[in-house]
Write a protein that holds these residues in place. Structure first.
Motif, PDB file in Angstrom:
ATOM      1  N   THR A 181     -20.882  -8.599 -14.761  1.00 53.51           N
ATOM      2  CA  THR A 181     -20.467  -9.966 -14.453  1.00 53.51           C
ATOM      3  C   THR A 181     -20.216 -10.099 -12.968  1.00 53.51           C
ATOM      4  O   THR A 181     -19.863  -9.113 -12.304  1.00 53.51           O
ATOM      5  CB  THR A 181     -19.195 -10.346 -15.243  1.00 53.51           C
ATOM      6  N   GLN A 182     -20.429 -11.287 -12.441  1.00 53.82           N
ATOM      7  CA  GLN A 182     -20.072 -11.529 -11.050  1.00 53.82           C
ATOM      8  C   GLN A 182     -18.622 -11.963 -11.033  1.00 53.82           C
ATOM      9  O   GLN A 182     -18.282 -13.074 -11.444  1.00 53.82           O
ATOM     10  CB  GLN A 182     -20.966 -12.594 -10.417  1.00 53.82           C
ATOM     11  N   ALA A 183     -17.772 -11.083 -10.561  1.00 47.55           N
ATOM     12  CA  ALA A 183     -16.334 -11.319 -10.624  1.00 47.55           C
ATOM     13  C   ALA A 183     -15.867 -12.351  -9.623  1.00 47.55           C
ATOM     14  O   ALA A 183     -14.868 -13.036  -9.844  1.00 47.55           O
ATOM     15  CB  ALA A 183     -15.571 -10.011 -10.403  1.00 47.55           C
ATOM     16  N   SER A 184     -16.581 -12.489  -8.511  1.00 47.60           N
ATOM     17  CA  SER A 184     -16.138 -13.434  -7.481  1.00 47.60           C
ATOM     18  C   SER A 184     -17.291 -13.739  -6.545  1.00 47.60           C
ATOM     19  O   SER A 184     -18.332 -13.068  -6.548  1.00 47.60           O
ATOM     20  CB  SER A 184     -14.938 -12.879  -6.698  1.00 47.60           C
ATOM     21  N   THR A 185     -17.091 -14.746  -5.733  1.00 47.83           N
ATOM     22  CA  THR A 185     -18.006 -15.059  -4.639  1.00 47.83           C
ATOM     23  C   THR A 185     -17.237 -14.884  -3.332  1.00 47.83           C
ATOM     24  O   THR A 185     -16.055 -14.580  -3.324  1.00 47.83           O
ATOM     25  CB  THR A 185     -18.526 -16.507  -4.740  1.00 47.83           C
TER      26      THR A 185
END
Length: 712
Positions: free
Chosen positions: A658-662
């Motif tokens: 998953t992409q946890a943050s930008t």
């Protein structure tokens, strides 16, 4: 399968937007309203008098049942070629004539008829779940009455499309004027009243999204619907891939991460007009100390040595609920040359741009000739002047202010910038003076501006580039390294967009050996990188790339900032030098090949017009988020094509990602074992090739999880 249910009153554009939405995603399209119209048309064809005072509902129900249960009826689900057929004959135009429109509500208000049609509608929708259906199991968009509440209350996307009555009536009349003449202009209010007896389509039920398109174009309405469906697809895919973790041990932080949504934050973009207060004075009278005291934090570099502040630096400030712009300046002197002259010029420019001026003098020194000459200059500017007599550290020294009456500026205010004495009274006077000024010349810095830090080792041309982009002498420029000490914030319009540029002092390599102003200046440079979003890392292309240059670049990467590499003084290079630089690019910069590179000349402005595009692309990548479903589907293909090497006889496997943050993009991978650094680098390269991310570092962390023990 994704089910989209769209309800709403007449005249909101349900049919047109639903068809366009279905076409966009390759879904089936079901017009349930056409089914009700077909039922009314069939009843009329069978000779049922729907105008009678008392219509026999049993006869109507049996008639409709014959239509939908005996194979007479067929409806097309292709959004490009929708059709309605009875006994093989197309009746699409016939069901929209005035007679059918007049009687459709009478048929639809028969409760048993509604039950028949609801069952038929559900059958068509459920049929799309199969791989041999029109959408091959992808989804269906169904529009019409009761869709969101009765027919498909569990649909993944439920929308009540609405608009103001006068807007709906205008749209309905417009449709009639360009139609084939089979329908008159329908009164939407009368239609609402006729249909509202058995269904509610004016207020959204719990869980249904209301979309008022009164002031939206067709394209804008469609874009909103597409966003809702994209979110539903993402949620479905997220659940599907997250299910891979069900048999593995997860702690609370893991569960929070899996359930986490990315919050990118939003800035405030309003331009607030405020007064500008410039703080001026000769060197070493305590101007920067006063600025720090007013702001309530150490932002300006302070040292007990004349000439520490060199640029004019502005800050957003507030006192007693009033916001204003506070400008710190370098020491003003007369008859000086070189850098001192440039510093004095910046102070004069600050006065010209200010709405009011605070002149700071030194009580311990008394009135000097420079003070008197400054007063003459300030009077010529025509700006209101407040006289602050600094270094009055106690009441016993108040008498020292008396000598400054001779300057002719009115009452001198005794203060101690170091200890805060008298600052409140001074600010009360300053705010009152700004309120009485002829105009307000400043703007609070909008918080939504993209923040750009200009960084690099000393004397690579950072201030020259800022001046070139701002089209004014904003920062002091000198061949002497280390001219800039305070971070200088400047709002610059570049390629039609406002940017907040932060010009910083050059970063020294051995920070622990620095002292005084250089030490604090270096700390502030690091802080400037931390509060920026993108770092423009400048190199002097005419000089060999040094370890110090690479250290500066590493600081920006380690801080996780978007980055553009700027090679300045390119115009000074010959063909041999350029070939040398290309070789260096392949060796020294091999770890940051994702960063865009711009070759330019800050002095002449050559190729500076290429910066804005590179900055936008880098920041777009910095903000980018990859949907979890798309990310896991891609990594599944990557893992299948190139699995991780065996470790101790076992092969680590990716379970979920998953992409946890930008800002910057950070990916968390759940795996059954340790992923070697080389494989992580491979994953990063594959992600970049597939999704871009040009101009931003990306971070990949791995959470190793073991299977649950039996009995848990």
């Amino acid at each position: 399968m994704i089910r989209v249910a769209i309800d709403g009153p007449a005249g909101v554009g349900k049919s047109s937007t639903s068809k366009a939405l279905a076409k966009y995603f390759g879904y089936a399209y079901l017009d349930t309203g056409a089914m009700y119209r077909a039922a009314a048309w069939w009843c009329l064809q069978q000779g049922i008098d729907l105008d009678a005072d008392s219509v026999d509902e049993r006869i109507v129900t049996q008639c409709v049942a014959d239509l939908f249960t005996d194979g007479h009826f067929d409806i097309g689900l292709d959004p490009d070629r929708p059709y309605v057929r009875v006994n093989g004959n197309e009746i699409g135009d016939a069901i929209r004539d005035a007679d059918v429109s007049l009687h459709v509500s009478k048929v639809s208000n028969v409760i048993p008829v509604r039950h028949l049609l609801i069952a038929a509608q559900r059958a068509y929708i459920d049929g799309e779940a199969g791989e041999d259906s029109f959408s091959q199991g992808a989804g269906v968009v169904a529009e019409g009455r009761d869709i969101t509440t009765v027919v498909e209350p569990e649909a993944e996307v439920r929308v009540l499309l609405t608009a103001r009555p006068e807007v709906r009536q205008a749209r309905r009349s417009g449709q009639s004027s360009i139609s084939r003449g089979v329908v008159g202009s329908e009164d939407v209010s009368a239609r609402d009243k006729a249909d509202s007896g058995t269904t509610n389509f004016l207020d959204a039920a719990p869980g249904v999204t209301t979309l008022d398109n009164s002031d939206l174009t067709f394209e804008q309405t469609l874009d909103r619907l597409i966003e809702l469906v994209d979110d539903a697809i993402e949620a479905r895919e997220y659940e599907r891939y997250a299910a891979n973790l069900e048999d593995y041990e997860l702690d609370e932080s893991d569960r929070a991460l899996v359930a986490r949504t990315v919050d990118d934050g939003e800035g405030h973009d309003a331009k607030t007009v405020v007064g500008v207060l410039a703080v001026v004075g000769r060197p070493n009278v305590g101007k920067s100390t006063l600025v720090n005291r007013i702001l309530g934090r150490r932002v300006a570099v302070v040292e007990d040595t004349p000439g520490v502040t060199r640029d004019r630096v502005s800050y957003d400030a507030e006192w007693s609920g009033t916001h204003f712009k506070l400008v710190d300046t370098g020491g003003w002197e007369t008859g000086v040359e070189g850098m001192d002259s440039a510093i004095a010029s910046q102070a004069q420019i600050a006065v010209g741009l200010a709405d009011a001026v605070v002149l700071v003098v030194d009580a311990q020194v008394g009135v000097t000739n420079t003070d008197s000459r400054m007063v003459s200059m300030l009077r010529q500017s025509g700006k209101p002047i407040i006289l602050a007599v600094n270094k009055i550290d106690g009441s016993s020294e108040e008498y020292l202010t008396a000598d400054f009456w001779k300057l002719g500026l009115g009452e001198p205010y005794g203060i101690s910038a170091m200890h805060g004495r008298g600052i409140g009274e001074l600010l009360d006077v300053a705010i009152k003076t700004l309120a009485q000024a002829k105009k307000m010349s400043g703007f609070l810095t909008p918080s939504n501006l993209r923040r750009i830090a200009l960084v690099g080792r000393p004397n690579v041309g950072k201030s020259s580039l800022l001046n070139q982009l701002a089209h004014q002498e904003r920062s002091v420029v000198d061949d002497l390294a280390g001219t800039t000490r305070d971070p200088v914030d400047e709002v610059v319009t570049l390629d039609g967009q406002d940017w907040l540029f932060i010009d910083t002092a050059g970063i020294k390599r051995r920070q622990h050996k620095l002292s005084g102003a250089e030490y604090y200046s270096s700390l502030r440079t690091q802080a400037a990188i931390e509060r920026s979003e993108l770092a423009l890392v400048l190199f002097d292309a005419s000089q060999p790339i040094s370890d110090q240059d690479l250290k500066v670049m590493s600081q920006a990467v380690d801080a996780g900032r978007a980055m553009v590499l700027v090679f300045n003084k390119w115009d000074l290079m010959d063909d041999f030098d350029r070939q040398r630089m290309e070789r260096l690019w392949k060796t020294e910069f091999d770890q940051v090949t994702w960063a865009q590179r711009v070759n330019l000349s800050a002095k002449s402005g050559w190729h500076t017009n290429r910066l804005a595009r590179a900055m936008r692309e880098a920041l777009t990548s910095w903000d980018k988020r990859i949907p979890t479903g798309k990310l896991n589907a891609f990594l599944g293909k990557v893992q299948a094509a190139h699995p991780h090497p065996l470790r101790g006889g076992k092969q680590p496997r990716i379970l979920f990602a998953t992409q946890a943050s930008t800002r910057p993009p950070r990916f968390v991978v759940f795996a059954t074992g340790f992923l070697e650094h080389g494989y992580r680098r491979y994953l990063e390269r594959q992600i970049r090739e597939e999704f871009g991310f040009e101009g931003t570092p990306i971070q990949i962390s791995v959470n190793i999880r073991e299977r649950k023990t039996k009995g848990k």
